[in-house]
Design an enzyme around this catalytic site. Sequence first.
Site, short mmCIF file in Angstrom:
data_model
loop_
_atom_site.label_atom_id
_atom_site.label_comp_id
_atom_site.label_asym_id
_atom_site.label_seq_id
_atom_site.Cartn_x
_atom_site.Cartn_y
_atom_site.Cartn_z
N ASP A 1 -46.59 22.00 -17.02
CA ASP A 1 -46.59 20.98 -15.98
C ASP A 1 -45.19 20.40 -15.89
OD1 ASP A 1 -47.03 18.02 -14.90
OD2 ASP A 1 -48.80 19.19 -14.34
N ARG B 1 -60.61 24.77 -19.76
CA ARG B 1 -60.44 23.35 -19.41
C ARG B 1 -61.64 22.51 -19.82
NH1 ARG B 1 -58.68 19.82 -18.59
NH2 ARG B 1 -58.43 19.11 -16.44
N TYR C 1 -42.40 10.24 -9.45
CA TYR C 1 -43.50 9.91 -10.37
C TYR C 1 -43.12 8.74 -11.26
CZ TYR C 1 -46.18 14.13 -9.23
OH TYR C 1 -46.92 15.09 -8.58
N ARG D 1 -56.47 26.81 -12.00
CA ARG D 1 -57.03 26.36 -10.74
C ARG D 1 -58.33 27.05 -10.38
NH1 ARG D 1 -53.59 22.36 -8.17
NH2 ARG D 1 -55.04 22.57 -6.44
N ARG E 1 -49.42 28.29 -8.75
CA ARG E 1 -50.65 27.81 -9.37
C ARG E 1 -51.67 28.92 -9.58
NH1 ARG E 1 -51.29 22.19 -5.93
NH2 ARG E 1 -49.66 21.01 -7.01
#
Length: 341
Positions: free
Chosen positions: A72, A36, A148, A27, A23
């Site tokens: 992702d 973002r 998920y 982040r 990551r």
Amino acid sequence: MESTFLAACRRESVDHVPVWFMRQAGRSLPEYRAIREQHEILEICRTPDLAVEVTLQPVRRLGVDAAILFSDIVVPVAAMGVDLEIRPGIGPVIDSPIRAIGDVERLNPLDPEADVPFVLESTRILRRELGSTPLIGFGGAPFTLASYLIEGGPSRNHVRTKALMHGEPATWHKLMDRLSEAVLAYLQAQIAAGASAIQLFDSWVGHLSADDYRAFVLPSVERILTGLEGAGVPRIHFGVGTAHLLEHMAGAGVDVMGIDWRVGIDEARRRLGSEIALQGNLDPALCLAPWDAIEDRVTEILRRGGGIGHIFNLGHGVLPETNPDTLERIVDHVHAWQPGG
């Protein structure tokens, strides 16, 4: 010039221990947060110019020895026809969770060139932009993806997943077959596009017992990792809370085993032997501690790692509140360390 990261993956002698951070692309970096503010995560993943920029940011700022593609693990799942979104503070949320075999049959086979061309275009651009710096491609392992899909999002206890696994084994195995086929194709396509190494993430598999892992998960992981055996790139495998599964995960066909912070690098070496390189394993929370404490712990991990066949990393991903300057100091300290020093 030969990459220290790739040499360490092959357990060859290096002039310094290589380091990168899970990551690291995003982040904690303010330049990532600026992007973002304008774009959602999946939009960045699907826009090569943005994905390339975010991937390059930590290489420029931190001086790490490898880049990891910004994406992702649910990107290929969405391309298989799953309606999902990544919600801030929550993670992937699935609109219609899998509950029966008919739901599995509605998952489309994955054709990476047709279904995720943006990932491959980002990879091709990065291969040119990075020069001699290796690019790590990655994918989610079938169990974590299945979790998920079945739970409908992140879960603390994976109750529905385990219930389906044991109660509807035919449905479970069909789902794992469909996912392992897709993940293998996805990783093969990343390698063909220029990825220098591959990491398979199984973030949630530590919630399983060793017996359940062997019976319900290991065959699908073996299918992926052995399917990449002749690709000519290192295969890295990583899970969280998997100290009780290390031998099984490493035996699935890996070149590098990622270790979280719950087991010492030296203990992992004793258990796994000398043929596999190890990656890890500073607790991400320690990056928020005073520098003296961080420095001591980093040095201890390096000492236990022994310098050969060790890639320094965190035991999980960078926490958002981490100061990038701390990460840069860790990189410098790791690069300066020498065995016996």
